[in-house]
Design an enzyme around this catalytic site. Structure first.
Site, PDB file in Angstrom:
ATOM      1  N   PHE A 112       0.816  -1.220   0.000  1.00  0.00           N
ATOM      2  CA  PHE A 112       0.000   0.000   0.000  1.00  0.00           C
ATOM      3  C   PHE A 112       0.845   1.264   0.000  1.00  0.00           C
ATOM      4  CE2 PHE A 112      -0.124   2.485   3.929  1.00  0.00           C
ATOM      5  CZ  PHE A 112       0.579   1.693   4.826  1.00  0.00           C
ATOM      6  N   LYS A 113       2.106   1.123   0.358  1.00  0.00           N
ATOM      7  CA  LYS A 113       2.949   2.313   0.459  1.00  0.00           C
ATOM      8  C   LYS A 113       3.150   3.016  -0.888  1.00  0.00           C
ATOM      9  CE  LYS A 113       4.924   0.942   4.770  1.00  0.00           C
ATOM     10  NZ  LYS A 113       4.207  -0.317   5.099  1.00  0.00           N
ATOM     11  N   ASP A 114       2.908   2.291  -1.983  1.00  0.00           N
ATOM     12  CA  ASP A 114       2.994   2.929  -3.306  1.00  0.00           C
ATOM     13  C   ASP A 114       2.018   4.088  -3.448  1.00  0.00           C
ATOM     14  OD1 ASP A 114       4.985   1.263  -4.392  1.00  0.00           O
ATOM     15  OD2 ASP A 114       3.505  -0.262  -4.918  1.00  0.00           O
TER      16      ASP A 114
END
Ligand code: PLP
Length: 497
Positions: A112-114
């Protein structure tokens, strides 16, 4: 919109400055001076916006020193079909009538860090231009695995920026290691550290507040910034998908306009769940936030008792991105929930530094409990959630998402609150395929992770995420390794200070 320090120890700064600095140079974190409140009408009127448009709408509220054009360009470049080749960027998947999974892993690195790290480099480069300081930016990252690769991908070959990532040598998976160590780009460095994630994070935080070291950097025309979720530029983009999720529910008829939803977030550094909280402070209708932890259940205890205590064993789990004892963004949350009481924050965080624990007052705890619930999952429970979600719904989840699902079901059976819930799915199952396959087969598997990926694919037919497919053949480009107390000298070596 200006930004203030949680410790009350710094002058107000604009958004660009908060993002450029990463954290308050004297210690403390930047938060918006006030959260813009949106009426329900304004929120609902935007339900048909696409993801990029939602991003522009939300960013404009907080980045008032950026032009509309700067914001639009950043959102368009970050949330392109190439970076997120799915509808809605963060598609919502229905598990059953009141449980929805928000897939946050369709970006280039499968976590999810993208969502934040694809856009943050644009925001940072613009911030640097606005500041008129021409020193090269050095991004220091401490990672438990996923941030590192997401930051490397986001920042690689960005002009005027160097990125240096520290990860715990035994704290990340084979695939995570390969993902980081195969990153190209002329401005990327990756260092494994003999220690755990907290050691990495502490080393980076210490360097950020080391005046002498910063002087030395300055003399060499470098300035530090951070791509960890201590940087406001990481949190802001995460508000966007909570609005997107709500609109997807609304547009599919799953909820009525204005209806409250519950949100369950597999939590480590408290960044993702904090973004959900900020979205609700803006007016997004949220009933309860379920803070889902693994065996490192510091936050669960804190939310139940008001005592934050890190004097406990650090446990390595199958959800390593949540193997954290010091959740940095809790400080921001406590600052918000106490009505910006920096005296309290200073006292608590001083206690934490001195004794490894702090205890908040009853009033504050009660206020937190109105909205937040802490639950945690033992490893066997997370594994059971992986298996049952596959068997029941033919839906494959990773062990972090499993903690979110298991915590939600614990909360539900305790309270009978079956409000429509969104569970954040924070990584592709292929990123943690060993734990996933072991969960499905109920046995220990010792073979190489890449063979496991193939087996998982054969068994389930689920498409291998493009970030993982072909990774095994890539050349290892980074081999640095250092001890906890060598981080500074490692940096001196890399930057030729
Ligand atoms: C980083 C991460 C988390 C934890 O998110 P926080 O914002 O640090 O709470 C959970 N799951 C995965 C897969 C992650 O990469």
């Amino acid at each position: 919109m200006e930004y203030i320090s949680t410790r009350g120890n710094y002058n107000k700064v604009c958004a660009a400055e908060a993002i450029r600095l990463g954290m308050v140079p004297e210690g403390g974190l930047f938060v918006p001076e006030s959260v813009p409140a949106l009426g329900l009408e304004e929120i609902i009127s935007n339900k048909d916006l696409n993801y990029q448009e939602i991003a522009v709408w939300i960013f404009e509220k907080f980045l008032t020193d950026y032009t509309r054009e700067e914001i639009e360009k950043s959102a368009a470049a970050a949330y392109s079909k190439e970076n997120f080749p799915v509808d809605n960027v963060t598609p919502l998947v229905k598990l059953d009538d009141n449980t929805y999974i928000l897939e946050l892993w369709h970006g280039p690195t499968a976590a999810f860090k993208d969502l934040a790290l694809q856009v943050m480099p644009y925001l940072l480069v613009i911030a640097a231009e606005k500041s008129e300081i021409n020193d090269e930016i050095v991004i220091l990252v401490a990672t438990s695995g996923d941030t590192g690769k997401a930051a490397l991908e986001g920042f690689k070959d960005v002009e005027g920026v160097k990125i240096i990532v520290f990860y715990p040598e035994d704290g990340v998976s084979h695939v995570q290691k390969d993902q980081m160590n195969t990153t190209g780009g002329s401005n990327t460095e990756v260092v494994s550290l003999k220690g755990n994630f907290d050691d990495c994070q502490n080393a980076v935080k210490e360097i950020f507040s080391d005046k002498d070291f910063k002087e030395k950097m300055k003399r060499n025309s470098y300035q530090f910034s951070s791509a960890n979720s201590i940087n406001w530029g990481r949190l802001l983009p995460q508000l966007v998908y909570y609005f997107s999720a709500y609109f997807q529910l609304l547009n599919s008829g799953a909820i009525e306009a204005g209806e409250n939803v519950n949100i369950s977030v597999p939590t480590g550094n408290f960044g993702n769940i904090l973004s959900a909280y900020y979205a609700s402070e803006m007016g997004l209708p949220v009933e309860k936030f379920i803070c889902a932890s693994n065996d490192n259940n510091v936050l669960t205890d804190f939310l139940n008792t008001g005592e934050y205590n890190i004097n406990r064993e650090f446990k390595k789990t199958i959800s390593p991105s949540m193997d954290i004892l010091i959740s940095s963004n809790l400080e921001r949350f406590l600052f918000e929930i106490t009505g910006h009481d920096s005296d309290k924050i200073n006292k608590w965080y001083n206690d934490l530094k001195q004794t490894g624990s702090f205890k908040i007052d009853k009033n504050t705890l009660n206020k937190i409990k109105e909205k937040f619930v802490g639950e945690f999952s033992f490893e066997y429970e997370a594994k059971a959630a992986v298996k049952s979600s596959y068997e029941k719904y033919n839906y494959l989840i990773d062990p972090h998402t499993a903690v979110g699902i298991d915590s939600l079901s614990k909360y539900r059976s305790k309270t009978d609150d079956y409000t429509t819930a969104v569970v954040d799915s924070t990584a592709s199952p292929y990123k943690f395929s060993r734990a996933v396959l072991e969960s499905l087969k109920n046995e220990n598997i010792t073979k190489d992770e890449y063979r496991i990926i193939e087996e998982l694919n054969d068994l389930t037919g689920f498409e291998i995420h493009r970030a993982i497919a072909g990774l095994e053949e890539k050349e290892t480009l980074h081999k640095r390794n250092c001890k906890k107390d060598e981080v500074k000298s490692e940096l001196e070596d890399i930057l030729e200070l």
